[in-house]
Design a protein around this motif. Structure first.
Motif, PDB file in Angstrom:
ATOM      1  N   ARG A  48     -38.742 -32.120  22.636  1.00  0.00           N
ATOM      2  CA  ARG A  48     -39.100 -33.239  23.523  1.00  0.00           C
ATOM      3  C   ARG A  48     -38.923 -34.581  22.829  1.00  0.00           C
ATOM      4  O   ARG A  48     -38.474 -35.552  23.446  1.00  0.00           O
ATOM      5  N   ALA A  49     -39.315 -34.672  21.563  1.00  0.00           N
ATOM      6  CA  ALA A  49     -39.396 -35.973  20.895  1.00  0.00           C
ATOM      7  C   ALA A  49     -38.275 -36.243  19.898  1.00  0.00           C
ATOM      8  O   ALA A  49     -38.033 -37.403  19.582  1.00  0.00           O
ATOM      9  N   CYS A  50     -37.594 -35.215  19.403  1.00  0.00           N
ATOM     10  CA  CYS A  50     -36.713 -35.410  18.254  1.00  0.00           C
ATOM     11  C   CYS A  50     -35.293 -34.870  18.419  1.00  0.00           C
ATOM     12  O   CYS A  50     -34.371 -35.343  17.740  1.00  0.00           O
ATOM     13  N   ALA A  51     -35.114 -33.870  19.256  1.00  0.00           N
ATOM     14  CA  ALA A  51     -33.863 -33.106  19.256  1.00  0.00           C
ATOM     15  C   ALA A  51     -32.640 -33.870  19.729  1.00  0.00           C
ATOM     16  O   ALA A  51     -31.527 -33.502  19.361  1.00  0.00           O
ATOM     17  N   ASP A  52     -32.814 -34.914  20.527  1.00  0.00           N
ATOM     18  CA  ASP A  52     -31.626 -35.645  20.972  1.00  0.00           C
ATOM     19  C   ASP A  52     -30.826 -36.201  19.794  1.00  0.00           C
ATOM     20  O   ASP A  52     -29.608 -36.304  19.880  1.00  0.00           O
ATOM     21  N   CYS A  53     -31.496 -36.541  18.717  1.00  0.00           N
ATOM     22  CA  CYS A  53     -30.800 -37.081  17.546  1.00  0.00           C
ATOM     23  C   CYS A  53     -30.759 -36.100  16.376  1.00  0.00           C
ATOM     24  O   CYS A  53     -29.983 -36.301  15.449  1.00  0.00           O
ATOM     25  N   HIS A  54     -31.594 -35.072  16.410  1.00  0.00           N
ATOM     26  CA  HIS A  54     -31.702 -34.193  15.245  1.00  0.00           C
ATOM     27  C   HIS A  54     -31.376 -32.739  15.578  1.00  0.00           C
ATOM     28  O   HIS A  54     -31.933 -31.815  14.980  1.00  0.00           O
ATOM     29  N   SER A  55     -30.460 -32.555  16.527  1.00  0.00           N
ATOM     30  CA  SER A  55     -29.957 -31.219  16.843  1.00  0.00           C
ATOM     31  C   SER A  55     -28.566 -31.382  17.459  1.00  0.00           C
ATOM     32  O   SER A  55     -28.127 -32.492  17.736  1.00  0.00           O
ATOM     33  N   ASN A  56     -27.923 -30.254  17.670  1.00  0.00           N
ATOM     34  CA  ASN A  56     -26.636 -30.258  18.371  1.00  0.00           C
ATOM     35  C   ASN A  56     -26.833 -29.980  19.856  1.00  0.00           C
ATOM     36  O   ASN A  56     -25.914 -29.547  20.535  1.00  0.00           O
ATOM     37  N   GLU A  57     -28.046 -30.239  20.344  1.00  0.00           N
ATOM     38  CA  GLU A  57     -28.359 -30.021  21.744  1.00  0.00           C
ATOM     39  C   GLU A  57     -28.775 -31.333  22.414  1.00  0.00           C
ATOM     40  O   GLU A  57     -29.689 -31.372  23.234  1.00  0.00           O
ATOM     41  N   THR A  58     -28.078 -32.393  22.080  1.00  0.00           N
ATOM     42  CA  THR A  58     -28.344 -33.723  22.618  1.00  0.00           C
ATOM     43  C   THR A  58     -28.108 -33.743  24.120  1.00  0.00           C
ATOM     44  O   THR A  58     -27.113 -33.210  24.610  1.00  0.00           O
ATOM     45  N   TYR A  75     -23.659 -43.729  17.166  1.00  0.00           N
ATOM     46  CA  TYR A  75     -24.086 -44.030  15.795  1.00  0.00           C
ATOM     47  C   TYR A  75     -25.437 -43.389  15.492  1.00  0.00           C
ATOM     48  O   TYR A  75     -25.608 -42.726  14.463  1.00  0.00           O
ATOM     49  N   ASP A  76     -26.413 -43.582  16.372  1.00  0.00           N
ATOM     50  CA  ASP A  76     -27.757 -43.047  16.139  1.00  0.00           C
ATOM     51  C   ASP A  76     -27.758 -41.526  16.045  1.00  0.00           C
ATOM     52  O   ASP A  76     -28.411 -40.951  15.167  1.00  0.00           O
ATOM     53  N   VAL A  77     -27.053 -40.863  16.939  1.00  0.00           N
ATOM     54  CA  VAL A  77     -27.027 -39.402  16.925  1.00  0.00           C
ATOM     55  C   VAL A  77     -26.282 -38.897  15.682  1.00  0.00           C
ATOM     56  O   VAL A  77     -26.737 -37.962  15.020  1.00  0.00           O
ATOM     57  N   THR A  78     -25.175 -39.520  15.336  1.00  0.00           N
ATOM     58  CA  THR A  78     -24.431 -39.115  14.137  1.00  0.00           C
ATOM     59  C   THR A  78     -25.298 -39.255  12.897  1.00  0.00           C
ATOM     60  O   THR A  78     -25.361 -38.348  12.064  1.00  0.00           O
ATOM     61  N   GLU A  79     -25.984 -40.385  12.775  1.00  0.00           N
ATOM     62  CA  GLU A  79     -26.876 -40.595  11.626  1.00  0.00           C
ATOM     63  C   GLU A  79     -28.035 -39.609  11.632  1.00  0.00           C
ATOM     64  O   GLU A  79     -28.392 -39.047  10.592  1.00  0.00           O
ATOM     65  N   GLY A  80     -28.642 -39.397  12.781  1.00  0.00           N
ATOM     66  CA  GLY A  80     -29.759 -38.464  12.884  1.00  0.00           C
ATOM     67  C   GLY A  80     -29.360 -37.056  12.494  1.00  0.00           C
ATOM     68  O   GLY A  80     -30.060 -36.385  11.729  1.00  0.00           O
TER      69      GLY A  80
END
Length: 153
Positions: A48-58, A75-80
């Motif tokens: 819910r809080a983190c996976a959009d930037c810290h997983s491959n399930e954006t 940029y944000d997702v790549t960095e995350g």
């Protein structure tokens, strides 16, 4: 310059920047590994809080296809993903899970600019504490102040 001309130029620039290729690589690579979550609740709160930037399930929202927003999101997702990616768990050099709880405690994650467009990431106090406890249980704690000193012999 009149308002009409200014608006016309702004619209022309907005249309032109749509052709810049950066921000067009909004893909989700395959999931190749996953941590051993301490509980389903931790996994749910994390997604819910983190996976959009810290997983491959954006989940890419509709506005992720419109520059200049697309540039920021890519940029944000790549960095995350580069720093911490639960979808590539076990891959050397890709994960800093031991710092995850500390980032939430310090209010660095999720970033404030993320919350207005992702209301599901606005965790209440109980949920936030459950996420912190679950992250510590799953990944350990990067807070070395919690460690007990070694017993002297």
């Amino acid at each position: 310059m009149t308002f009409g001309k200014l608006f016309g130029w702004a619209l022309l620039i907005l249309i032109a920047i749509q052709f810049i290729p950066y921000g067009k690589n909004l893909q989700n690579p395959p999931v190749t590994g996953e941590p051993a979550w301490d509980s389903p609740q931790t996994k749910d709160l994390f997604f819910r809080a983190c996976a959009d930037c810290h997983s491959n399930e954006t989940v890419w929202p509709w506005y992720s296809n419109i520059a200049p927003v697309s540039w920021l999101l890519e940029y944000d997702v790549t960095e995350g993903r580069e720093h911490f990616n639960v979808s590539e768990w076990g891959r050397p050099g890709k994960n800093e899970g031991e710092d995850a709880a500390e980032e939430v405690i310090e209010g660095k994650m999720p970033p404030l600019f993320y919350l207005p467009t992702h209301p599901e990431a606005n965790l209440d106090g109980i949920e936030k504490q459950a996420l912190i406890d679950g992250l510590k249980a799953t990944f350990g704690s990067g807070n070395h102040h919690d460690e007990q000193p070694a017993a002297s012999e």
